[in-house]
Write a protein that holds these residues in place. Structure first.
Motif, short mmCIF file in Angstrom:
data_model
loop_
_atom_site.label_atom_id
_atom_site.label_comp_id
_atom_site.label_asym_id
_atom_site.label_seq_id
_atom_site.Cartn_x
_atom_site.Cartn_y
_atom_site.Cartn_z
N VAL A 1 35.68 45.90 50.93
CA VAL A 1 34.49 45.28 51.52
C VAL A 1 34.50 43.77 51.29
O VAL A 1 34.25 42.98 52.22
N CYS A 2 34.81 43.35 50.07
CA CYS A 2 34.86 41.91 49.77
C CYS A 2 35.98 41.23 50.54
O CYS A 2 35.83 40.09 51.01
N ALA A 3 37.13 41.90 50.66
CA ALA A 3 38.23 41.32 51.44
C ALA A 3 37.86 41.18 52.90
O ALA A 3 38.18 40.16 53.55
N GLY A 4 37.17 42.18 53.46
CA GLY A 4 36.71 42.07 54.85
C GLY A 4 35.71 40.95 55.05
O GLY A 4 35.78 40.21 56.05
N ALA A 5 34.78 40.79 54.11
CA ALA A 5 33.81 39.70 54.22
C ALA A 5 34.49 38.34 54.10
O ALA A 5 34.15 37.40 54.83
N ALA A 6 35.49 38.23 53.21
CA ALA A 6 36.22 36.98 53.08
C ALA A 6 37.02 36.67 54.34
O ALA A 6 37.11 35.51 54.79
N GLY A 7 37.64 37.70 54.94
CA GLY A 7 38.37 37.49 56.18
C GLY A 7 37.46 37.06 57.32
O GLY A 7 37.83 36.20 58.13
N LEU A 8 36.27 37.64 57.39
CA LEU A 8 35.31 37.24 58.42
C LEU A 8 34.86 35.79 58.22
O LEU A 8 34.72 35.03 59.20
N THR B 1 42.23 33.50 51.53
CA THR B 1 40.83 33.87 51.38
C THR B 1 40.66 35.38 51.27
O THR B 1 39.85 35.87 50.47
N ILE B 2 41.43 36.14 52.05
CA ILE B 2 41.35 37.61 51.98
C ILE B 2 41.82 38.10 50.62
O ILE B 2 41.21 39.01 50.02
N ILE B 3 42.91 37.51 50.11
CA ILE B 3 43.41 37.92 48.79
C ILE B 3 42.38 37.61 47.71
O ILE B 3 42.13 38.42 46.80
N LYS B 4 41.77 36.44 47.80
CA LYS B 4 40.73 36.09 46.82
C LYS B 4 39.55 37.05 46.89
O LYS B 4 39.00 37.45 45.87
N GLY B 5 39.16 37.41 48.12
CA GLY B 5 38.06 38.36 48.27
C GLY B 5 38.41 39.73 47.71
O GLY B 5 37.57 40.38 47.07
N PHE B 6 39.66 40.18 47.92
CA PHE B 6 40.09 41.47 47.38
C PHE B 6 40.07 41.46 45.86
O PHE B 6 39.58 42.41 45.22
N LEU B 7 40.60 40.39 45.26
CA LEU B 7 40.60 40.29 43.79
C LEU B 7 39.18 40.19 43.25
O LEU B 7 38.86 40.78 42.21
N LEU B 8 38.33 39.44 43.94
CA LEU B 8 36.95 39.31 43.50
C LEU B 8 36.23 40.66 43.54
O LEU B 8 35.49 41.02 42.61
N GLY B 9 36.44 41.44 44.60
CA GLY B 9 35.83 42.76 44.69
C GLY B 9 36.34 43.70 43.60
O GLY B 9 35.57 44.48 43.03
N THR B 10 37.64 43.63 43.31
CA THR B 10 38.21 44.47 42.26
C THR B 10 37.60 44.13 40.90
O THR B 10 37.20 45.02 40.13
#
Length: 292
Positions: free
Chosen positions: A76-83, A220-229
């Protein structure tokens, strides 16, 4: 009459309450003799005085049990970061520079250098005044508030220098250069008219930048994925630490001061075991009705 006698014969034998009471007293006396039931208050006090520790093994298994939640929140965080990266507008940054030294002095001396160092910190506050923002707004006819104008610029002072760097960031390259130069001009006017100080020198004017600063979608997507994890693991860890319910026989003994005589399976596990035991099996391993 015969049916009644047969039903009484097949009925389970009732347990004598006196026998149960005698067995309970016997068990308690045995526990007291072994020292388990003599000092429950002391064990409880020792448990309260002992420092609380985190069961790392239990924490790891707790996280693995809820691993689907970690993956879900990370996605979810990766998707929001990608958007966000997809909708982000590329910006341009232009830089104007001011030199804080008295231009009217005959040569640069130690006093001028020391004065310039002190004034550099004061002059940085000039760019936070509404008067300077207003002068730039009127010159460039920008439809922004003072707070929005403040967010367009960044003023820094490199260490051990008397220079002021004025960074202006804007989606249009030409307007970014105009904003930087307009702020440099407005700051000099404000310093002369209001602070009665020495006018800074134009060390460098801002040129139109040729390269835009775009947001990296992959990064940004990678950062969002790591942040969500990290966020999911943090939530699960907090829930595990705050959950102080006894989970093992040792926990029960530490909290209550009595040993565990037996461990019963949960209702779900008990039903599963009973279902497997009662399920008829054929010689081939399937049920008696075969496969459909």
């Amino acid at each position: 009459m015969r049916d009644e006698k047969q039903r009484m014969a097949n009925a389970p034998e009732q347990v004598d309450p006196e026998l149960v009471s005698a067995m309970t007293v016997s068990v308690v006396q045995s526990l007291q003799a072994m020292g388990y039931a003599q000092q429950p208050e002391m064990k409880k006090t020792e448990k309260q005085d002992a420092p609380k520790t985190i069961d790392l093994v239990g924490l790891v298994f707790h996280i693995l049990e809820k691993f689907w939640l970690v993956v879900l929140l990370a996605v979810v965080c990766a998707g929001a970061a990608g958007l966000y990266a997809r909708r982000a507008v590329p910006t341009y940054t232009a830089t104007a520079k001011l030199y804080i030294v008295n231009p009217n002095s005959n040569g640069i001396n130690i006093a001028d250098l020391q004065l310039g160092t002190v004034l550099t910190l004061d002059y940085q506050e000039v760019f936070k005044t509404w008067e300077v923002h207003e002068m730039v707004r009127e010159e460039l006819n920008l439809p922004y508030s003072y707070q929005q104008m403040q967010s367009l610029i960044t003023v820094t002072n490199p260490e051990d220098t008397r220079l002021l760097y004025i960074y202006a960031t804007y989606p249009d390259a030409q307007i970014a250069a105009d904003i930087a130069n307009a702020y440099a001009k407005a700051a000099k006017t404000f310093i002369i008219n209001t602070m009665r100080g020495e006018e800074p020198s134009d060390f460098s004017i801002a040129l139109v930048p040729s390269t835009a600063q775009a947001v990296s979608k992959t990064g940004t997507i990678i950062k969002g994925f790591l942040l969500g994890t990290i966020l999911a693991i943090g939530i699960l860890t907090l829930m595990f630490v705050l959950d102080d319910r006894p989970r093992t026989p040792d926990d029960i003994e530490n909290y209550a001061g009595i040993p565990t005589l037996a461990v019963l399976p949960s209702v779900k596990d008990a039903r599963k075991l009973m279902g497997e035991a009662n399920q008829p099996k054929t010689q081939g391993g399937g049920n008696q009705y075969g496969k459909y």
